[in-house]
Write an enzyme that holds these catalytic residues in place. Structure first.
Site, PDB file in Angstrom:
ATOM      1  N   HIS A 165      -6.451  51.637  21.365  1.00 38.68           N
ATOM      2  CA  HIS A 165      -7.268  51.283  22.111  1.00 38.68           C
ATOM      3  C   HIS A 165      -8.305  52.322  22.323  1.00 38.68           C
ATOM      4  CE1 HIS A 165      -5.363  47.418  22.756  1.00 38.68           C
ATOM      5  NE2 HIS A 165      -4.465  48.013  23.263  1.00 38.68           N
ATOM      6  N   ASP A 201       0.926  46.229  16.344  1.00 36.52           N
ATOM      7  CA  ASP A 201       0.882  46.163  17.803  1.00 36.52           C
ATOM      8  C   ASP A 201       0.622  44.789  18.129  1.00 36.52           C
ATOM      9  OD1 ASP A 201       1.167  48.177  20.443  1.00 36.52           O
ATOM     10  OD2 ASP A 201      -0.281  46.471  20.644  1.00 36.52           O
ATOM     11  N   HIS A 203      -1.223  43.886  20.590  1.00 40.10           N
ATOM     12  CA  HIS A 203      -2.793  43.869  21.264  1.00 40.10           C
ATOM     13  C   HIS A 203      -3.644  44.477  20.020  1.00 40.10           C
ATOM     14  CE1 HIS A 203      -0.089  44.394  24.674  1.00 40.10           C
ATOM     15  NE2 HIS A 203      -1.003  43.478  25.178  1.00 40.10           N
ATOM     16  N   ASP A 290       5.942  45.493  21.190  1.00 47.67           N
ATOM     17  CA  ASP A 290       5.371  44.526  22.033  1.00 47.67           C
ATOM     18  C   ASP A 290       5.326  43.013  21.575  1.00 47.67           C
ATOM     19  OD1 ASP A 290       3.111  45.492  20.717  1.00 47.67           O
ATOM     20  OD2 ASP A 290       2.157  46.071  22.414  1.00 47.67           O
TER      21      ASP A 290
END
Length: 349
Positions: A165, A201, A203, A290
């Site tokens: 991120h 991931d 996200h 995740d």
């Protein structure tokens, strides 16, 4: 498989993040990496080694020098200003609309203004050891890349904090320096060739996408929760394909809520076709588990058994592969999920 890890991650111990206006315990904790380390240590197929120091140059090749300087001095500045809170979180944000129609002045020297200049959300506290842990995570990632360049088919960097991120001039989403982007940039410069990044991931890796959006030599492919419902909300849509010389080198594959093992593998095959078509480039994997069905901040439905097949299909590409840890927040299963993924990768290679 060679595993690179560092105990320096223990220096980053955030306490809180904010969700729905409430302060809650931070999901990104030292226990995540420790659970992974313990699971891999129990398996003789994995051999551990420490990272080597790589200095600041690979970081500042990707990130704004001023942002790196900020993180290096944030805690000292916080204490010097007489602040007593045990962690630094923004309460204001330097959104572009603030200065719309005006020239942008210098950044405030107040520590509360400084953090709002660089951090884009309220989930990423800076604590006393954040900079040192983040520097060590970069060294873990680059050391894993060194092993692959030296002839290993694959190597795993147990990075914490995670990184995908973090953009060129922005931190957030538990991420301070973008480990995968730093490795991809370093590989591209050292080899003079192309590099592919596969981000699995849950996200979207907004930072990785932003860093390489206009660069033709780096392919970014991401499978993630649809941003119409999933953090970070403002990127990861299928129509984002790159820009300028990098047009066509970004591929986003948003996933539906409740995505099953079988559905996920269909999307994964699409992603791997794009990686394969990019040519015989080394591969950097941003590995988040995740996507697991019991993860507390995600909504897919993958099982532990699926991770072996995911790793196997990635390994079947036959690429030199650097795997770097990103997310995964269900601590009782995170170690086995990562071990299973890496086992599948090694079996196929």
């Amino acid at each position: 498989m060679r595993v690179v890890s560092s105990a320096e991650h223990l220096r980053h111990r955030p306490l809180h993040e904010y969700a729905d206006g409430q302060a809650i315990a931070c999901f990104e904790t030292p226990e995540r990496a420790e659970a992974i380390r313990q699971a891999l240590e129990r398996d003789s197929a994995f051999a551990f080694e420490p990272p080597t120091e790589h200095g600041l140059e690979p970081i500042t090749a990707v990130h704004d020098h001023a942002m790196v300087d900020y993180l290096a001095t944030a805690w000292a500045g916080w204490e010097a200003a007489g602040e007593t809170a045990p962690e630094i979180l923004p309460d204001t944000f330097a959104l572009p609309a603030y200065h719309e129609g005006m020239e942008r002045p210098r950044t405030s020297g107040h520590p509360r203004g400084r953090v709002g200049t660089w951090v884009f959300d309220a989930t990423s506290p800076i604590v006393e050891g954040t900079y040192e842990a983040s520097r060590a995570a970069v060294d873990v990632a680059l050391t894993a890349a060194d092993l692959v360049l030296a002839g290993e088919r694959s190597a795993y960097g147990l990075c914490r904090p995670p990184g995908h991120h973090a953009a060129r001039s922005m931190m957030g989403g538990y991420c301070y320096f973008n480990n995968a982007a730093i490795v991809a940039d370093d590989l591209a410069r050292r080899t003079g060739g192309r590099v592919a990044i596969l981000d699995v991931d849950y996200h979207h890796g907004n930072g990785t996408q932003q860093i390489f959006y206009a660069r033709p030599e780096v392919l970014y492919v991401s499978l993630h929760g649809d941003p119409d419902r999933a953090y970070p909300y403002f990127s990861g849509f299928a129509e984002e394909r790159g820009a300028g010389a990098g047009a066509g080198t970004t591929l986003n594959l948003p996933l539906p809520a409740g995505c099953s093992d079988e559905e996920y593998l269909v999307h994964l095959d699409h992603a791997l076709e794009a990686v394969d078509a990019f040519g015989d480039a080394p591969l950097v994997v941003s590995l988040g588990v995740d996507t697991y069905g019991r993860d507390p901040i995600c909504d897919l439905a993958l099982t532990t058994g699926a991770y072996r097949e995911v790793g196997r299909r990635v390994g079947a590409l036959g690429r030199s592969t650097v795997v770097l840890q990103e997310g995964g927040y269900f601590i009782p299963a995170i170690g086995e999920n990562v071990r299973t993924w890496l086992t599948g990768l090694a079996e196929a290679q």
